[in-house]
Design a protein around this motif. Structure first.
Motif, short mmCIF file in Angstrom:
data_model
loop_
_atom_site.label_atom_id
_atom_site.label_comp_id
_atom_site.label_asym_id
_atom_site.label_seq_id
_atom_site.Cartn_x
_atom_site.Cartn_y
_atom_site.Cartn_z
N ARG A 142 0.85 -1.20 0.00
CA ARG A 142 0.00 0.00 0.00
C ARG A 142 0.88 1.25 0.00
O ARG A 142 1.85 1.32 0.74
N HIS A 143 0.53 2.20 -0.86
CA HIS A 143 1.27 3.45 -0.97
C HIS A 143 0.36 4.61 -0.55
O HIS A 143 -0.82 4.61 -0.87
N GLY A 144 0.94 5.59 0.11
CA GLY A 144 0.23 6.80 0.48
C GLY A 144 0.32 7.83 -0.63
O GLY A 144 0.79 7.54 -1.74
N PRO A 145 -0.08 9.06 -0.35
CA PRO A 145 -0.15 10.10 -1.38
C PRO A 145 1.17 10.35 -2.12
O PRO A 145 1.17 10.46 -3.34
N LEU A 146 2.28 10.41 -1.42
CA LEU A 146 3.55 10.68 -2.08
C LEU A 146 3.95 9.52 -2.99
O LEU A 146 4.32 9.73 -4.15
N GLY A 147 3.87 8.30 -2.50
CA GLY A 147 4.22 7.14 -3.31
C GLY A 147 3.34 7.02 -4.54
O GLY A 147 3.82 6.69 -5.64
#
Length: 170
Positions: A142-147
């Motif tokens: 899972r990636h957040g906004p930056l990723g």
């Protein structure tokens, strides 16, 4: 699955598009979003029942792109662009619809959109970055906004040569 009440397939990079975030990003299985286009939404039965009142007297679905992802108290991870399922949009954006709006109804369409958005405390659609999280295709990470932004930028840069439309339509 994800149990999403609303989602949409990603668009192939050689599609016509209005919103760049809807273009497929091969790094992801899916990306969570605050906006699902009316072009080809997939809705759960419950979500369809919830949006039916907004379809009444709204034949062009004005404003729905922005609000049907916001119908729950906590809307996080409840709407997504599905990158594992890709479709192609073959017509220039808006041409087909504009030809079918009866004369004098264009302002009625815009007025209805303003009403729907105002009901949800919005003066206009969300202008921020619409994909705030994602699930990687390769390993399920899972990636957040930056990723999400970094991987989407990389994917889009690699495929920009295939775009039939060099910038999003207004």
């Amino acid at each position: 699955g994800e149990g999403l009440p609303i989602c949409q397939p990603a668009l192939a990079h050689d599609s016509y598009f209005s919103h760049p975030h809807t273009l497929a990003s091969p790094s992801f299985r899916l990306r969570y979003t605050s906006m699902v286009e009316v072009m080809a939404p997939c809705l759960s039965r419950a979500r369809l029942k919830a949006v039916l009142p907004y379809l009444r007297d709204n034949p062009f679905c004005s404003g729905l792109d922005w609000i049907w992802t916001r119908l729950e108290a906590d809307n996080r991870h409840r709407a997504a662009i599905i990158d594992e399922t890709v479709m192609r949009h073959t017509r220039p954006v808006g041409v087909f619809l504009r030809q079918r709006i009866p004369p004098g109804h264009g302002e009625k369409k815009r007025g209805r959109e303003r009403e729907v958005l105002a009901h949800f405390g919005l003066s206009r659609g969300d202008r921020g970055f619409k994909c705030y999280a994602g699930v990687a295709r390769k390993d399920g990470r899972r990636h957040g906004p930056l990723g999400v932004r970094v991987l989407m930028a990389r994917d889009y840069f690699r495929q920009a040569g295939s775009w039939v439309q060099r910038r999003a339509a207004n």
